[in-house]
Design an enzyme around this catalytic site. Structure first.
Site, short mmCIF file in Angstrom:
data_model
loop_
_atom_site.label_atom_id
_atom_site.label_comp_id
_atom_site.label_asym_id
_atom_site.label_seq_id
_atom_site.Cartn_x
_atom_site.Cartn_y
_atom_site.Cartn_z
N GLU A 258 0.86 -1.18 0.00
CA GLU A 258 0.00 0.00 0.00
C GLU A 258 0.90 1.23 0.00
OE1 GLU A 258 -3.59 2.10 2.62
OE2 GLU A 258 -2.73 0.19 3.26
N ARG A 483 6.24 -13.57 9.42
CA ARG A 483 6.77 -12.24 9.13
C ARG A 483 8.12 -12.07 9.82
NH1 ARG A 483 2.95 -7.73 11.24
NH2 ARG A 483 4.70 -6.46 10.51
N LYS A 493 3.64 1.83 11.04
CA LYS A 493 3.62 3.13 10.38
C LYS A 493 3.15 4.22 11.34
CE LYS A 493 2.81 1.05 5.87
NZ LYS A 493 1.81 0.74 4.83
#
Length: 811
Positions: A258, A483, A493
Site C-alpha cells: 500500500e 513475518r 507506520k
C-alpha cells in the site's frame, strides 16, 4: 477451556501451546472436531503432531474430508508431513471414502523406501552437482538438498533417514567445514602466522563473503513443496483451463504494498519471497500498488516503493495498481449484490461492533439491513456511487457467515464512502473497495498462481476463497509465511509517524529507523539485507531476530566492498620534534590489504600529524599498547616508530598537543601496535575535514520496547537519548577524496552522484567502524577534481561498528 487444554495436551502439545490453541477461536473447534472423529483420547507424539498440523491448515473448501484424513493418521496410513500434504491435495478434489485405493496410491500408503534405495538416490543427485560442490563447497548445499527432496523415487522416503544419508555423503565428499566455508574463520586464519607461500596464495585469491542464494531460500520447508500452477481447484473447471491457457503453466506472483509509507525491513523479506520464488521457478513477479485508500496514499511513497525494489536488485515484470481495476471491481460488487451475497448497510460503527459480539464477545446477530431486497441494495449502492450519502452513512457488506468462528467471515465491508482525491483517478470515485474485497479479485485478474502473504492474513484465506467463488472467477492459492521481526526497533507506520512528529527522529528515512530508505541512507548495502533475509529462510514461524545478526551480515558485506582509510573522530595534534619544519614525504597506502583490485593511494607525511585521541593515554598500563608518555608506537604504513616526549596543555588543562620523537629506522624492536595518523599538509588537502560524523546507536534501549513488563512507561519512554551522537571536527586522510574522485569517474558513480545517491560512497575508518556519506552531504564537482574541500560539505553516517576487543594491541 480446561477440557480442551487437556485434550490438546494429549496430542503431545506443551501446556503453553495447548492453552494457546484452546484460546484460538478458529483452530480450537477444528482441532477438537478432528480429535473426536478419531475416537481416541491418547496419541503418540508423531500422530498427535500430524493431527495438529492438519487442523492448522484445514479449511472447509480445501480440506472437505479432514475427518477421514485424521482417522488415516491414527491408523498409521498417513505417517509423514509429505503424506499429509498429498492427502490434503487428494481430498480437495476427491471423496477418499469412495476412492480408497486411489487415495492410498496418491499418498504413498504402504510404500517403503529402503535404506539402500535412499543411499543410491542421494548419491546420484550429489554426483550431478559434483562440479558445483567442488567449487562452492558448503555454499552450494541449498540447491543440492532441494534437488534431493524433489527426487520422485524419494517422495515417500523417511525424511530423517534421507537427511542423515545426505549429510553423511556430503561430509564424505567435502570433509568438515573449514575457513573456505566460514568468512569469520577465514579472517581469523588470515590474522595468524602462515607460511609465505600460503600468504601469497591468500593475497592472490582473498576469501570472499558468500551470501545465501535465492535457491537456498526456497530449497526446504513448506515453500519447497507448494502446488504447481493449475493444481488449485476451482468452482468451475473451465476457470482452470482459461487460467492455464493464459499463463502457459508459468508461476506468477505479486508484491502488493500500500503506498502509504516507506517499505521496511519486513518488506525486504516479502520482496525476496515474491520476486525470488518467481525467479527460481522461471516465472514472473508483478508489482501491484494496493491504492484503495486515497486518504493515506502519496506519490512520494509510490516512487519510493519502486526505487526500493530496484535497489534490492529486482525488477517488476509489470507494474499494476488496484485502481486499474476500479470499474471491474465495481461491476463484481454489483454482481455479488445481484446474487444476494452483498447488501448496503447503514449501521454505525458502534452498532457493527455490537452485532459482532461487542468487547465482551457475546452473541452475534445479523444487521437489520441484511435481508433487504436485492433491488433495494442495488439502488442504495448506486446512491453511494453517485455521492448521495455522506462518508460513514452507508457501506456495502458481503453476506458471509456471521456465526462463523472466523472473524473475517462476519459480513466484511466491501465498499465504503471516502470523499478524497485519489492520486491516479482524482475525484472520479467517492466509493472505494476495501482490501478484503480488492486483494483476492486483483490476484484473480492477474492470474496469480501463488498469493503469498504473512501469517496475520491467515484468517483472511477463507474469505479470500469465498469471494472468488461467489463471483465465479479464477481462485489463486493463498499461502502464509512468518513475518520478519527484528529487536530494538518498531515497524508500525503509526508509531514511526509519532516518532517523527514528536521529534525523536528527523524523518522516516532517519538512519536509526528500519525503513528500507533509512537503512539505505545509513549506508547499509542492499546485498547485506538480501543475505540476511535469505539466510533466515521461509517458514511459518514468527521469530524475533536479534538485530546483531543483521549487523553481522552488514559487516561481512562491507568487509568485502569498503576501502580502508585513516580517520580520527577526535583528532589530537602531534609534532615530531626531530624533523625539520618543511619535512615532506609521500607514503603509498593500500585501500584494502591483500586485495590489489582496490588499488592504492598516496598520503603526505609531514612534521605535524594528527592521531585520534583514543590512541593516547597519560597513564600507561600493561594491557595498553598504544601511545603514552615515554612510550613508543608504530605509524601505519611507516616502518619507524614515534615516542611521546612531552604533553603540552591548554589554559584549561586539556591536552593541546603531543611532542614526539621520530625514531631512527631499526633503532627499536618492531612496535606491537601501529596507529593511524593524518598529516597536516594543506597544499595537498590534508587533513580532509568532515563537517559532521553521525554516530548511530539503537533507537530503543530494550529488545522489545512494546513489552510493558520491561518498559512500564510505554514505548516512547524507551527511546535511547544517545541513539545519535554528532561528532564535529573529525578528519580523514586524502584517500577519502581520492576514492570519491575515482567513483565519480565510473559510469555507475556518475549516475548515482547525479541523482545524489551518495550512500554508495562507503569507507572503513580503521579501528572505528564503517561509514557512508549522508544525503545531507554537498559534493561540489570542482572540489572532487581538486581534492580540496572548497564549498563541499561532508557528512558521514556510521553504518555499523567494527568487532574489536578493546584490549587488542594491533590496529
Amino acid at each position: 477451556m480446561a477440557e480442551l487444554i487437556s485434550k490438546f495436551e494429549a496430542l503431545g502439545l506443551s501446556a503453553d501451546k495447548a492453552k494457546e490453541a484452546a484460546a484460538n477461536k478458529k483452530l480450537a473447534p477444528t482441532l477438537d472436531s478432528l480429535i473426536t472423529s478419531t475416537g481416541q483420547t491418547e496419541f503418540t507424539k508423531p500422530t498427535g503432531m500430524l493431527i495438529y498440523t492438519l487442523a492448522t491448515t484445514a479449511t472447509k473448501d480445501k480440506t472437505p474430508h479432514a475427518d477421514y484424513i485424521a482417522r488415516a493418521i491414527v491408523a498409521g496410513r498417513i505417517a509423514s508431513t509429505e503424506q499429509l500434504g498429498a492427502a490434503t491435495k487428494f481430498c480437495a478434489k476427491n471423496d477418499p471414502s469412495a476412492e480408497e485405493t486411489a487415495f492410498d496410491e496418491s499418498c504413498g500408503v504402504g510404500v517403503v523406501v529402503s535404506d539402500e534405495e535412499i543411499a543410491a538416490s542421494v548419491q546420484g543427485a550429489i554426483d550431478s552437482f559434483k562440479e558445483s560442490l567442488t567449487k562452492e563447497r558448503y555454499r552450494a548445499l541449498g540447491k543440492v538438498l532441494g534437488a534431493v527432496k524433489k527426487l520422485p523415487e524419494l517422495r515417500w522416503a523417511d525424511s530423517g533417514k534421507m537427511k542423515a544419508e545426505y549429510d553423511a555423503q556430503i561430509l564424505a565428499l567435502l570433509g568438515p567445514k573449514d575457513e573456505r566455508d566460514t568468512p569469520a574463520a577465514a579472517k581469523a586464519a588470515a590474522a595468524s602466522p602462515a607460511p609465505k607461500a600460503a600468504a601469497a596464495a591468500n593475497a592472490a585469491e582473498p576469501n570472499k563473503w558468500k551470501p545465501a542464494s535465492l535457491e537456498n531460500m526456497f530449497a526446504s520447508g513448506d515453500i519447497s513443496r507448494l502446488h504447481k500452477p493449475g493444481e488449485n481447484p476451482q468452482i468451475k473447471p473451465e476457470l482452470t483451463k482459461e487460467h492455464l491457457a493464459t499463463t502457459k503453466g508459468s508461476v506468477i506472483t505479486r508484491f502488493p504494498p500500500e503506498p502509504n509509507g516507506f517499505l521496511h525491513i519486513g518488506h525486504a523479506k516479502a520482496i525476496n519471497v515474491n520476486f525470488g520464488y518467481a525467479k527460481t521457478h522461471g516465472g514472473i513477479c508483478n508489482l501491484r500498488y494496493d491504492d484503495t485508500n486515497p486518504e493515506a496514499e502519496e506519490q512520494e511513497y509510490v516512487d519510493s516503493i519502486l526505487e526500493t525494489i530496484r535497489w534490492l536488485g529486482f525488477e517488476p515484470h509489470n507494474i499494476f495498481y488496484s485502481s486499474d481495476y476500479f470499474h471491474q471491481l465495481f461491476d463484481l460488487a454489483v454482481k455479488l449484490t445481484e446474487k444476494g451475497l452483498a447488501y448496503v448497510c447503514h449501521c454505525t460503527g458502534d452498532e457493527l461492533e455490537a452485532q459482532r459480539g461487542g468487547k465482551e464477545r457475546g452473541p452475534r446477530y445479523a444487521c437489520k439491513h441484511r435481508d433487504r431486497p436485492v433491488s433495494e441494495s442495488l439502488a442504495e449502492f448506486q446512491k453511494m456511487k453517485e455521492g448521495r450519502y455522506a462518508s460513514g452513512e452507508a457501506i456495502l457488506r458481503m453476506k458471509m457467515d456471521i456465526q462463523s468462528d472466523n472473524t473475517m467471515m462476519w459480513d466484511t465491508v466491501a465498499y465504503r464512502i471516502l470523499y478524497a482525491s485519489h492520486h491516479r483517478t482524482g475525484t472520479e470515485w467517492c466509493i472505494y473497495p476495501t482490501y478484503d474485497f480488492t486483494h483476492c479479485l486483483c490476484d484473480s485478474f492477474e492470474n496469480i498462481t501463488h498469493s503469498m502473504c504473512t501469517k496475520e492474513f491467515f484468517m483472511s484465506r477463507e474469505s479470500y476463497y469465498w469471494l472468488c467463488d461467489a463471483v465465479e472467477v479464477y481462485k489463486p492459492v493463498q499461502w502464509e509465511y512468518g513475518r520478519l521481526n527484528v529487536t530494538k526497533t518498531l515497524l508500525s507506520k503509526r508509531k514511526l509517524l509519532e516518532l517523527r512528529d514528536k521529534g525523536f527522529v528527523r524523518a522516516l528515512d532517519d538512519p536509526r529507523l528500519f525503513t528500507l530508505p533509512a537503512l539505505r541512507r545509513r549506508g547499509v548495502p542492499a546485498l547485506a539485507i538480501n543475505a540476511f533475509v535469505r539466510e533466515l529462510g521461509v517458514t511459518t514461524a514468527d521469530p524475533v531476530i536479534d538485530v546483531v545478526r543483521l549487523d553481522n551480515h552488514i559487516r561481512d558485506c562491507l568487509g568485502e566492498i569498503a576501502p580502508r582509510i585513516m580517520a580520527a573522530t577526535h583528532p589530537l595534534r602531534v609534532v615530531l620534534e626531530n624533523l625539520p619544519e618543511d619535512h615532506f614525504e609521500e607514503i603509498e597506502m593500500s585501500y584494502k590489504p591483500n586485495d590489489d583490485s582496490f588499488g592504492t593511494y598516496t598520503v603526505p607525511f609531514t612534521r605535524v600529524l594528527y592521531i585520534d585521541s583514543s590512541d593516547f593515554r597519560e597513564v600507561d598500563s600493561a594491557d595498553y599498547y598504544r601511545l603514552a608518555p615515554n612510550k613508543s608506537v608504530g605509524l601505519q604504513g611507516i616502518s619507524r616508530a614515534i615516542t611521546c616526549t612531552k604533553v603540552l596543555r591548554n589554559a584549561d588543562g586539556s591536552i593541546a598537543e603531543l611532542v614526539c620523537r621520530f625514531e631512527p629506522d631499526g633503532a627499536q624492536a618492531k612496535p606491537k601496535t601501529f596507529i593511524q595518523w593524518i598529516a597536516d599538509c594543506p597544499k595537498l588537502g590534508s587533513p580532509v575535514r568532515l563537517d559532521e560524523v553521525r554516530m548511530y546507536n539503537p533507537l530503543f534501549k530494550h529488545d522489545n520496547p512494546k513489552d510493558s513488563s520491561e518498559v512500564p512507561g510505554g514505548w516512547l519512554s524507551d527511546v535511547n537519548q544517545d541513539s545519535l551522537v554528532v561528532v564535529k571536527g573529525a578528519i580523514a586522510d586524502v584517500g577519502l577524496w581520492d576514492w570519491i574522485k575515482r567513483y565519480a569517474a565510473t559510469k555507475a558513480g556518475r549516475k548515482e552522484l547525479a541523482q545524489h545517491n551518495v550512500e554508495n560512497v562507503r569507507f572503513q575508518f580503521k579501528r572505528v567502524g564503517y561509514f557512508a556519506l549522508d544525503k545531507d552531504t554537498v559534493l561540489a564537482p570542482a572540489d572532487i577534481e581538486s581534492g580540496q574541500i572548497g564549498s563541499s560539505k561532508l557528512i558521514m553516517n556510521r553504518i555499523v561498528t567494527l568487532k574489536e576487543d578493546p584490549k587488542k594491541g594491533s590496529a
